[in-house]
Design an enzyme around this catalytic site. Structure first.
Site, short mmCIF file in Angstrom:
data_model
loop_
_atom_site.label_atom_id
_atom_site.label_comp_id
_atom_site.label_asym_id
_atom_site.label_seq_id
_atom_site.Cartn_x
_atom_site.Cartn_y
_atom_site.Cartn_z
N LEU A 24 0.81 -1.21 0.00
CA LEU A 24 0.00 0.00 0.00
C LEU A 24 0.85 1.27 0.00
CD1 LEU A 24 -2.72 -1.08 2.61
CD2 LEU A 24 -2.73 -1.39 0.14
N GLY B 226 -1.55 6.40 -2.66
CA GLY B 226 -2.69 6.28 -3.58
C GLY B 226 -3.78 5.43 -2.94
N HIS B 227 -3.36 4.25 -2.41
CA HIS B 227 -4.34 3.39 -1.73
C HIS B 227 -4.92 4.12 -0.52
CE1 HIS B 227 -1.60 0.20 -3.50
NE2 HIS B 227 -2.77 -0.13 -3.99
N LYS C 111 -6.21 5.77 -12.18
CA LYS C 111 -4.97 5.43 -12.88
C LYS C 111 -5.19 4.17 -13.73
CE LYS C 111 -0.98 3.74 -11.16
NZ LYS C 111 -0.47 2.79 -12.18
N GLN D 127 -9.55 -0.57 -16.33
CA GLN D 127 -10.07 -1.46 -15.28
C GLN D 127 -11.31 -0.84 -14.64
OE1 GLN D 127 -7.63 -3.52 -12.14
NE2 GLN D 127 -8.22 -1.81 -10.87
N LEU E 206 1.58 7.35 -8.41
CA LEU E 206 1.95 6.32 -7.44
C LEU E 206 1.50 4.95 -7.94
CD1 LEU E 206 1.18 8.02 -4.01
CD2 LEU E 206 3.35 7.81 -5.21
N ARG F 159 4.38 -0.76 -8.30
CA ARG F 159 5.50 -1.20 -9.15
C ARG F 159 6.63 -0.16 -9.23
NH1 ARG F 159 1.09 -3.91 -12.23
NH2 ARG F 159 1.55 -6.13 -12.17
O1 PAF Z 1 -6.12 -2.49 -9.09
C1 PAF Z 1 -5.79 -3.49 -8.40
O2 PAF Z 1 -5.03 -3.40 -7.44
C2 PAF Z 1 -6.34 -4.86 -8.78
O3 PAF Z 1 -6.47 -4.99 -10.15
C3 PAF Z 1 -7.64 -5.21 -8.06
C4 PAF Z 1 -8.77 -4.27 -8.46
C5 PAF Z 1 -7.44 -5.17 -6.56
C6 PAF Z 1 -8.09 -6.62 -8.45
O4 PAF Z 1 -7.13 -7.57 -8.13
#
Ligand code: PAF
Length: 275
Positions: free
Chosen positions: A30, A33-34, A146, A150, A181, A184
């Site tokens: 984490l 950003g998280h 970001k 997705q 952020l 990786r």
């Molecule tokens: O963005 C992420 O960290 C992942 O793709 C997620 C949404 C947790 C699914 O594994």
């Protein structure tokens, strides 16, 4: 904060939690950003649940599944200090069975850009997010802009499958040098990090061009590619799309996303700008 490491433990803890629930799914390691997603969830809900699960089905053969950064102790501390109610950390054995029913990303939107460069990636993302949303049953679920594609596919899944959760898009958080952020970023050497700054710089250049009145997407993309070519090891894509992920010829204000995916050394980075 309760840490649930099995689905059974989680289900018992979840039953006890009454009221409006915000959910932040993550793969751990984490960063700020998280944390910004968790803070937003705290502000907008009575309780917050965070999951940490490095989902194997969204990694392709040869990708960084085995070396994906793990920081369990630090992650627990961050969640606990942030006031998370339940931290859910299931194992792959618990989450998956042998002969799984599969979810497929939509044919067009799921297989362009990251879906083209990482075929099958979004099938895995949708599969795990569907599982997590069903287990957690939140009122609101938080995802960063970001990962724009997705976010778009998860929103579509929630709509197409009539899921109860409201999918909440959250702004990109950047380091002081401008790099978006990402867990990786830790892979980058000092020199690579300097080169990686060409990614936000290319998006800034796009902003300047648009402000100057130039809306032709090919001209904007060429300018961005010029900046990136001098720095990154390879470009996966520089693309300008509308919010439906269809390529556009002219910038459409309030309906455009400019996206970059590039490798710096061995590290693949993505970034984008919502116009
Ligand atoms: O963005 C992420 O960290 C992942 O793709 C997620 C949404 C947790 C699914 O594994």
């Amino acid at each position: 904060m309760l840490v649930a490491k099995t689905i059974n433990e989680f289900k018992i803890a979840r039953k006890e939690l009454k009221g409006i629930i915000g959910f932040v799914p993550t793969m751990g390691a984490l960063h700020k950003g998280h944390l910004s997603l968790i803070q937003k969830a705290k502000e907008e809900n009575e309780h917050v649940i965070v999951s940490i699960f490095v989902n194997p089905t969204q990694f392709l053969e040869g990708e960084d599944l085995d070396k994906y950064p793990k920081k369990e102790i630090a992650d627990k501390e961050i969640c606990s200090v942030a006031g998370v109610d339940i931290l859910f950390m299931p194992t792959a054995q618990d989450m998956y069975s042998d002969d799984e029913l599969k979810l497929l990303a939509p044919k067009v939107r799921g297989y362009v850009l990251d879906g083209f460069n990482r075929p099958g990636h979004f099938d895995g993302v949708l599969q795990v997010v569907m599982k997590l949303l069903n287990l957690v049953n939140p009122n609101n679920a938080y995802f960063g802009k970001k990962d724009a594609q997705q976010l778009s596919l998860i929103s579509q899944m929630a709509k197409n499958y009539f899921l109860g959760a409201n999918i909440v898009p959250c702004d990109i958080v950047r380091d002081s040098d401008g790099l978006a952020l990402s867990s990786r970023n830790i892979y980058l050497t000092k020199e690579e990090r300097t080169k990686a700054l060409s990614i936000p710089a290319s998006l800034q250049k796009a902003t300047q061009i648009i402000i100057s009145g130039e809306l032709d997407t090919n001209i904007i993309k060429n300018n961005m590619i010029d900046i990136l070519n001098k720095n990154v090891s390879s470009i996966d894509y520089v693309e300008i799309v509308n919010r439906d992920f269809k390529k556009i010829e002219k910038i459409e204000l309030k309906n455009t996303i400019i996206l970059v995916a590039a490798k710096v050394g061995q590290t693949r980075l993505i970034d984008n700008l919502w116009i």
